[in-house]
Write a protein that holds these residues in place. Structure first.
Motif, PDB file in Angstrom:
ATOM      1  N   LEU A  58       0.817  -1.217   0.000  1.00  0.00           N
ATOM      2  CA  LEU A  58       0.000   0.000   0.000  1.00  0.00           C
ATOM      3  C   LEU A  58       0.852   1.268   0.000  1.00  0.00           C
ATOM      4  O   LEU A  58       0.325   2.359   0.157  1.00  0.00           O
ATOM      5  CB  LEU A  58      -0.932   0.014   1.218  1.00  0.00           C
ATOM      6  N   HIS A  59       2.161   1.112  -0.180  1.00  0.00           N
ATOM      7  CA  HIS A  59       3.049   2.272  -0.243  1.00  0.00           C
ATOM      8  C   HIS A  59       3.042   2.841  -1.660  1.00  0.00           C
ATOM      9  O   HIS A  59       4.059   2.831  -2.370  1.00  0.00           O
ATOM     10  CB  HIS A  59       4.468   1.884   0.190  1.00  0.00           C
ATOM     11  N   THR A  60       1.869   3.303  -2.067  1.00  0.00           N
ATOM     12  CA  THR A  60       1.664   3.900  -3.386  1.00  0.00           C
ATOM     13  C   THR A  60       1.103   5.307  -3.190  1.00  0.00           C
ATOM     14  O   THR A  60       0.581   5.629  -2.110  1.00  0.00           O
ATOM     15  CB  THR A  60       0.684   3.056  -4.213  1.00  0.00           C
ATOM     16  N   PRO A  61       1.175   6.165  -4.216  1.00  0.00           N
ATOM     17  CA  PRO A  61       0.675   7.538  -4.051  1.00  0.00           C
ATOM     18  C   PRO A  61      -0.761   7.630  -3.583  1.00  0.00           C
ATOM     19  O   PRO A  61      -1.071   8.407  -2.664  1.00  0.00           O
ATOM     20  CB  PRO A  61       0.847   8.128  -5.465  1.00  0.00           C
ATOM     21  N   VAL A  62      -1.649   6.852  -4.182  1.00  0.00           N
ATOM     22  CA  VAL A  62      -3.069   6.962  -3.825  1.00  0.00           C
ATOM     23  C   VAL A  62      -3.304   6.611  -2.364  1.00  0.00           C
ATOM     24  O   VAL A  62      -4.078   7.297  -1.661  1.00  0.00           O
ATOM     25  CB  VAL A  62      -3.936   6.077  -4.757  1.00  0.00           C
ATOM     26  N   TYR A  63      -2.627   5.585  -1.860  1.00  0.00           N
ATOM     27  CA  TYR A  63      -2.804   5.201  -0.453  1.00  0.00           C
ATOM     28  C   TYR A  63      -2.023   6.123   0.489  1.00  0.00           C
ATOM     29  O   TYR A  63      -2.411   6.294   1.651  1.00  0.00           O
ATOM     30  CB  TYR A  63      -2.406   3.739  -0.250  1.00  0.00           C
ATOM     31  N   PHE A  64      -0.941   6.706   0.007  1.00  0.00           N
ATOM     32  CA  PHE A  64      -0.224   7.691   0.814  1.00  0.00           C
ATOM     33  C   PHE A  64      -1.115   8.898   1.086  1.00  0.00           C
ATOM     34  O   PHE A  64      -1.222   9.374   2.224  1.00  0.00           O
ATOM     35  CB  PHE A  64       1.053   8.121   0.092  1.00  0.00           C
ATOM     36  N   PHE A  65      -1.771   9.397   0.039  1.00  0.00           N
ATOM     37  CA  PHE A  65      -2.688  10.526   0.210  1.00  0.00           C
ATOM     38  C   PHE A  65      -3.915  10.128   1.028  1.00  0.00           C
ATOM     39  O   PHE A  65      -4.415  10.919   1.833  1.00  0.00           O
ATOM     40  CB  PHE A  65      -3.118  11.069  -1.153  1.00  0.00           C
TER      41      PHE A  65
END
Length: 294
Positions: A58-65
């Protein structure tokens, strides 16, 4: 006369948050309803933050935001609901002047930051759907961190100027705030004078800090919808729309109710309706964030 006014100014050490005080028969129901909303909101958003931090997938941009937004909504709700629940349970509607100013600061800070985070997430959706080949290059870790940090900083800058000006003025009374929390327009009615300057500053800051992310979010979704409609297959259109539908729902609830609250005429008839819509963007919006993971 001057002495009376001075005594009146010095005597205000606390405010009374009227809330839904004219509906005493519904207080028990409202307490249970708001308690359930608070528990669901905390559980859902804290779970998202924990999962995003713990799961490497889940260390992706969408999940970071999304993790940033869930953290914000947890804090946002905790700024409001514990005080509201306590007043329902105990009947004590008072709040100190310093407590009221603190609540106003954090409510405004989180609302301002949310405007920018929603805009950032709409840009993320735009790149994913409209510019998929460039997504990985543009949405790198450094840029994501800058966008998230910028959202929090803009929320801070938007309200700190207003707070500084408000602290220079004096409350005259009455000490009753006809709202669930320390809302800006209700608080301005309690000042002795000098509110025209603050109202002008609030209008300018709203135009500078709130209008750009709103317009950017709307433009992003216009581009997204146009791109989705150009997809030839029905399955492709449905798949593309499903990736942004949850975010679009949150944006609609947040901005839709926010616009209604601050654009409706400030009449006694619409005062209770304003409270209901305020509940939508301050309390119901945080509860919808976990729907992103559905």
């Amino acid at each position: 006369m001057a002495n009376t006014e001075g005594v009146n100014q010095m005597s205000i050490t606390e405010f009374i948050l009227l809330g839904f005080g004219d509906l005493p028969e519904l207080l028990a129901l409202l307490f249970l309803l708001f308690l359930v909303i608070y528990i669901v909101t905390l559980a859902g958003n804290i779970l998202i933050v924990v999962l995003v931090m713990a799961d490497r997938h889940l260390h992706t941009p969408v999940y970071f935001f999304l993790g940033n937004l869930s953290c914000l909504e947890t804090c946002y709700t905790s700024t409001l609901l514990p005080r509201v629940l306590a007043s329902f349970l105990t009947g004590d509607k008072t709040i100190s002047v310093s407590g009221c100013m603190t609540q106003f600061y954090f409510v405004s800070f989180f609302a301002g930051a949310e405007c920018y985070l929603l805009a950032v997430m709409s840009y993320d959706q735009y790149l994913a759907i409209c510019k998929p080949l460039h997504y990985g290059t543009l949405m790198n870790a450094r840029f994501c961190l800058q966008l998230a940090a910028g959202s929090w900083i803009n929320g801070f800058l938007a309200v700190i100027i207003v707070i500084f000006l408000m602290l220079q003025l004096t409350f005259c009374g009455p000490n009753e705030i006809d709202h669930l929390y320390c809302e800006s327009t209700e608080m301005l009615n309690l000042y002795c004078n000098g509110t025209n300057q603050i109202e002008l500053v609030i209008t300018i800051l709203a135009a500078i800090f709130t209008l750009p992310p709103f317009v950017f979010t709307m433009m992003s979704y216009v581009c997204i919808i146009v791109t989705i409609l150009r997809i030839p297959s029905t399955t492709g259109r449905q798949k593309a729309f499903s990736t942004c539908s949850s975010h679009l729902i949150v944006v609609t609830i947040f901005y839709g109710t926010l616009i209604i609250v601050y654009l409706l005429p400030k009449t006694n008839t619409l005062r209770e309706l304003n409270k209901v819509f305020s509940v939508c963007y301050t309390i119901l919006t945080p509860m919808t964030i976990p729907s992103y993971t559905a």
